[in-house]
Scaffold this active site. Structure first.
Site, PDB file in Angstrom:
ATOM      1  N   GLY A 149      -3.255  -3.896   8.168  1.00 17.68           N
ATOM      2  CA  GLY A 149      -2.653  -2.454   8.455  1.00 17.68           C
ATOM      3  C   GLY A 149      -1.670  -2.356   7.176  1.00 17.68           C
ATOM      4  O   GLY A 149      -1.573  -3.120   6.289  1.00 17.68           O
ATOM      5  N   GLY A 151       1.017  -2.686   5.196  1.00 16.51           N
ATOM      6  CA  GLY A 151       2.406  -3.495   5.310  1.00 16.51           C
ATOM      7  C   GLY A 151       3.450  -2.872   4.507  1.00 16.51           C
ATOM      8  O   GLY A 151       4.414  -3.108   4.829  1.00 16.51           O
ATOM      9  N   ARG A 152       2.825  -2.141   3.326  1.00 19.10           N
ATOM     10  CA  ARG A 152       4.025  -1.435   2.651  1.00 19.10           C
ATOM     11  C   ARG A 152       3.498  -0.163   2.004  1.00 19.10           C
ATOM     12  O   ARG A 152       4.006   0.251   1.016  1.00 19.10           O
ATOM     13  CB  ARG A 152       4.163  -2.590   1.502  1.00 19.10           C
ATOM     14  CG  ARG A 152       2.959  -2.976   0.739  1.00 19.10           C
ATOM     15  CD  ARG A 152       3.400  -3.958  -0.612  1.00 19.10           C
ATOM     16  NE  ARG A 152       2.219  -4.620  -0.882  1.00 19.10           N
ATOM     17  CZ  ARG A 152       2.168  -5.411  -2.063  1.00 19.10           C
ATOM     18  NH1 ARG A 152       3.361  -5.398  -2.727  1.00 19.10           N
ATOM     19  NH2 ARG A 152       1.308  -6.289  -2.442  1.00 19.10           N
ATOM     20  N   LYS A 173       3.733   3.222  -1.826  1.00 20.99           N
ATOM     21  CA  LYS A 173       3.400   1.847  -1.942  1.00 20.99           C
ATOM     22  C   LYS A 173       4.819   1.344  -2.114  1.00 20.99           C
ATOM     23  O   LYS A 173       5.324   1.205  -3.451  1.00 20.99           O
ATOM     24  CB  LYS A 173       2.057   1.630  -2.537  1.00 20.99           C
ATOM     25  CG  LYS A 173       2.172  -0.097  -2.444  1.00 20.99           C
ATOM     26  CD  LYS A 173       0.665  -0.398  -3.401  1.00 20.99           C
ATOM     27  CE  LYS A 173       0.509  -1.940  -3.040  1.00 20.99           C
ATOM     28  NZ  LYS A 173      -0.764  -2.162  -3.748  1.00 20.99           N
ATOM     29  N   ASP A 185       7.848  -8.366   3.219  1.00 25.61           N
ATOM     30  CA  ASP A 185       9.118  -7.519   3.118  1.00 25.61           C
ATOM     31  C   ASP A 185       8.689  -5.941   2.976  1.00 25.61           C
ATOM     32  O   ASP A 185       9.859  -5.201   2.904  1.00 25.61           O
ATOM     33  CB  ASP A 185       9.829  -7.914   2.172  1.00 25.61           C
ATOM     34  CG  ASP A 185       9.160  -8.015   0.624  1.00 25.61           C
ATOM     35  OD1 ASP A 185       7.941  -7.449   0.636  1.00 25.61           O
ATOM     36  OD2 ASP A 185       9.751  -8.212  -0.239  1.00 25.61           O
ATOM     37  N   GLY A 186       7.624  -5.464   2.898  1.00 29.51           N
ATOM     38  CA  GLY A 186       7.226  -4.161   2.758  1.00 29.51           C
ATOM     39  C   GLY A 186       7.621  -3.536   1.479  1.00 29.51           C
ATOM     40  O   GLY A 186       7.678  -2.481   0.935  1.00 29.51           O
ATOM     41  N   ARG A 244     -10.649   1.993   5.358  1.00 32.13           N
ATOM     42  CA  ARG A 244     -11.116   0.905   4.634  1.00 32.13           C
ATOM     43  C   ARG A 244     -12.103   0.255   5.770  1.00 32.13           C
ATOM     44  O   ARG A 244     -12.193   0.659   6.856  1.00 32.13           O
ATOM     45  CB  ARG A 244     -10.140  -0.241   4.598  1.00 32.13           C
ATOM     46  CG  ARG A 244      -9.044   0.261   3.544  1.00 32.13           C
ATOM     47  CD  ARG A 244      -7.782   0.022   4.339  1.00 32.13           C
ATOM     48  NE  ARG A 244      -6.676   0.779   3.718  1.00 32.13           N
ATOM     49  CZ  ARG A 244      -6.240  -0.040   2.470  1.00 32.13           C
ATOM     50  NH1 ARG A 244      -6.323  -1.003   1.917  1.00 32.13           N
ATOM     51  NH2 ARG A 244      -5.312   0.858   1.760  1.00 32.13           N
ATOM     52  N   ASP A 346     -10.656  -5.309   3.949  1.00 36.05           N
ATOM     53  CA  ASP A 346      -9.399  -4.322   3.889  1.00 36.05           C
ATOM     54  C   ASP A 346      -9.111  -3.688   2.776  1.00 36.05           C
ATOM     55  O   ASP A 346      -8.488  -2.681   2.448  1.00 36.05           O
ATOM     56  CB  ASP A 346      -8.007  -5.074   4.309  1.00 36.05           C
ATOM     57  CG  ASP A 346      -7.924  -6.313   3.707  1.00 36.05           C
ATOM     58  OD1 ASP A 346      -8.922  -7.415   3.856  1.00 36.05           O
ATOM     59  OD2 ASP A 346      -6.864  -6.425   3.208  1.00 36.05           O
ATOM     60  N   ASN A 347      -9.931  -4.129   1.633  1.00 34.77           N
ATOM     61  CA  ASN A 347      -9.788  -3.623   0.445  1.00 34.77           C
ATOM     62  C   ASN A 347     -10.796  -2.575  -0.288  1.00 34.77           C
ATOM     63  O   ASN A 347     -11.252  -2.576  -1.379  1.00 34.77           O
ATOM     64  CB  ASN A 347      -9.188  -4.487  -0.791  1.00 34.77           C
ATOM     65  CG  ASN A 347      -7.778  -5.182  -0.524  1.00 34.77           C
ATOM     66  OD1 ASN A 347      -7.112  -4.451   0.221  1.00 34.77           O
ATOM     67  ND2 ASN A 347      -7.786  -6.179  -1.010  1.00 34.77           N
TER      68      ASN A 347
END
Ligand code: AMP
Ligand code: MG
Length: 638
Positions: A149, A151-152, A173, A185-186, A244, A346-347
């Protein structure tokens, strides 16, 4: 069906002509551009925070990492940034989104791209657009990694450019944690943000479909822990879709048939602009006997109009279109020597965009085994593996869509749609899905190769394609480059200024050959300047003959036209690893913020001979790559 022309028709990516200086006539501000949120309107939200208000009222800690099921996103909000420093804005991005050029200077934009303002107000929770983070999974280095997901990353809103009809999803981002941040940490560091900002706009400028970047913001008060402490940054990026392959993978791993169908429908209708924009079904054996074939594509009329065939239903057509887009992308990446470095599912974009920039690189010396990813010990994401790895990802997608494509004309039967596959139908369905994926692999290869061939033909200055070119010109050239350790992209640019009169005689060719050497001469194992002159000279002779075939025995005019056409597809500026490091060092350590302006000129117009910015820097950045800074590798930490 949606009314706008996203996807297939409204595609505005640049073409590889380097002269896409379309003026920006927009006077619209960020506050005033139209804002939509079809993604969140059409797809299910995290059940724990079903509305923006639910999420907004939850304390931040509650929005931290966890498993999210039966949903494709969670409403989230960016963390505010203190004293954001807007380092750069892409003019091409402003234009393509439909924003006035003056917005680069506006306080509103500065705050929005730093995560300090959203277009939603607690007082009017039914209006505006609340940001969201997407839920997806992925196969990483070939293994199932479960839920990942955004994440950042957080999408702020979608906007449709009124002139082009293209709708983009705008996202930040590095603006903080989401339920998908897992152990991280995002945040994003300045180093990787500069890389993503530059390469997104560069790939677009050379005609490679990619996610884009609007701005780069430094967060001076934020220190991000990586191998050491580093300054944090935020890139505001945008794309026609951020879905994705991994989005489908996650649903499949959870057996969520209902959501798989919903998402596939969303992709067809909203991302590809409608089912009717997808390719027609391929003719079946029966159809081929039919006399009433559609003249244009040798396809029955019914299929063109979208009637479900027993063999190919609409989901198969979607799978085929995704495959074709991906194949086009791969053809382009290979022709320009660009490697993503982490081609996990995912990419991998559902729209055939180059996506998510970590340890990417352009090829320096031609080396098919080169991978820019320091941790890629198996060379899974190396140059030569890219085409097969994209196909591997496409097979995973085919499996995720397997039930839908295997169901044929039963796909809308109520029992199939609501309850599942009946036992006696299962073998038929599986067989059909397998056969289709198998057939699609031929289509993948054909589209990839024809795109690769088209671009290589153009890069070599040819007008026509000959069967023998692959062997005699392409393979010979690549073998020569590899043996002599020549720079891949420099070769094409330098070839663009070679005149036919330079290569008429053997002596002329061997002298010309030296233009392709590195400053220090030939470095290949067991090769010398002499063997270099011979090998390149021999290749130049083959090339000369083909150019003459295509352009006629050179009148000076035709030859200068040929050189010009080559310069328009062979970039002078290529953002290589070593010079991105140089830019990062100047911006981050030497505080030379201004150079980003010049770099963005080069990035957006990479085919120019010069940019009238700083001759020394321009020459350095377009010149020979320092010997020990070639083929740099990056780690994944960013
Ligand atoms: P990548 O390999 O960079 O595409 O990232 C893989 C996954 O890790 C994605 O789900 C990202 O959102 C997530 N991720 C990477 N870096 C961070 C970070 N610093 N904070 C939160 N999530 C991250
Ligand atoms: Mg990623």
């Amino acid at each position: 069906m949606s009314s706008h022309t996203n996807g297939a028709n409204g595609h505005t990516n640049g073409h590889a002509n380097g002269h896409q200086k379309i003026e920006n006539t927009s006077t619209t501000t960020l506050a005033d551009i139209p804002k939509s949120h079809t993604f969140t309107a059409k797809l299910p939200a995290d059940p724990q925070f079903p509305t923006p208000l639910d999420s907004h009222r939850a304390p931040r800690q509650k929005l931290g990492p966890r498993m999210v099921r039966s949903a494709l996103f969670t409403y989230v909000r960016p963390e505010p940034t203190e004293e954001p420093e807007l380092l750069a804005v892409s003019k091409a991005a402003l234009r393509d989104i439909g924003l006035a050029e003056s917005e680069a200077e506006s306080e509103e934009l500065r705050q929005v791209v730093a995560g300090n303002k959203i277009y939603w107000d607690e007082g009017k929770p039914e209006e505006g657009v609340y940001p969201w983070a997407q839920c997806y999974g992925g196969f990483q280095f070939g293994s199932w990694a479960g839920q990942l997901g955004d994440g950042r990353a957080m999408s702020l809103f979608e906007t449709t450019n009124p002139d082009t009809g293209v709708r983009y999803e705008i996202q930040l981002k590095g603006a903080g944690k989401t339920p998908y941040s897992r152990f991280a940490d995002g945040k994003a560091v300045l180093r990787s943000s500069i890389r993503e900002f530059v390469v997104s706009e560069y790939l677009n400028a050379i005609g490679i479909p990619t996610t884009r970047a609007l701005s780069l913001t430094l967060c001076p008060k934020s220190e991000v822990v990586r191998e050491r402490l580093e300054p944090g940054a935020i890139v505001c990026r945008f794309a026609q879709s951020w879905v994705r392959f991994g989005t489908f993978d996650l649903l499949r791993s959870r057996g969520d048939r209902d959501l798989t169908r919903k998402l596939a429908t969303y992709v067809a209708e909203e991302v590809y602009g409608g089912w009717e924009n997808l390719p027609a079904a391929l003719p079946s054996v029966e159809d081929k006997k039919d006399a009433h074939l559609h003249p244009a594509r040798n396809v029955p009329k019914d299929a063109i109009q979208g009637k479900e065939g027993a063999e190919e239903n609409r989901f198969t057509r979607l799978y085929r279109e995704i495959t074709r887009r991906t194949a086009l992308l791969v053809g382009k990446l290979q022709a320009y020597g660009f490697m993503n470095g982490v081609l996990n599912t995912d990419n991998t974009s559902i729209l055939g965009l180059s996506l998510d920039y970590g340890p990417f690189a352009f090829m320096d010396n031609f080396d098919p085994a080169y991978t820019p990813n320091h941790d890629d010990h198996m060379l899974r994401y190396s140059y030569r593996s890219q085409p097969s790895v994209f196909w591997w990802n496409l097979v995973r997608l085919g499996e995720a869509l397997g039930e839908l494509i295997g169901a044929g004309d039963k796909v809308d039967d109520e029992i199939f749609a609501t309850k599942g596959v009946e036992e006696e139908f299962a073998p038929v369905l599986i067989k059909r899905a397998e056969t289709i994926i198998d057939q699609v692999s031929d289509e993948y290869k054909a589209v990839f190769l024809s795109e690769y061939r088209r671009l290589m033909t153009a890069r070599l200055g040819l007008k026509t394609q000959k069967e023998s070119d692959f062997e005699k010109l392409f393979s010979e050239l690549l073998d020569t480059m590899e043996a002599l350790e020549l720079d891949f992209n420099h070769f094409f640019r330098r070839l663009s200024s070679v005149k036919m009169s330079d290569v008429e005689t053997k002596e002329g060719r061997e002298q010309t050959a030296e233009r392709f050497f590195h400053h220090g001469g030939v470095t290949g194992l067991n090769e010398t300047n002499e063997s270099g002159r011979e090998k390149i000279g021999a290749w130049l002779d083959q090339w000369r003959q083909r150019i003459t075939e295509d352009w006629g025995t050179s009148s000076g005019d035709a030859d200068s036209q040929r050189r010009e056409s080559m310069r328009m597809v062979n970039p002078n500026f290529v953002p290589r690893g070593w010079l991105l490091d140089d830019i990062i060092d100047r911006v981050q350590n030497k505080k030379e913020r201004d150079i980003l302006k010049g770099v963005m000129e080069m990035t957006s117009h990479p085919f120019e001979d010069g940019w009238g910015w700083n001759e020394d820097v321009e020459e350095k950045y377009c010149g020979d790559v320092p010997r020990f800074r070639r083929a740099i590798q990056c780690s994944c930490s960013s």
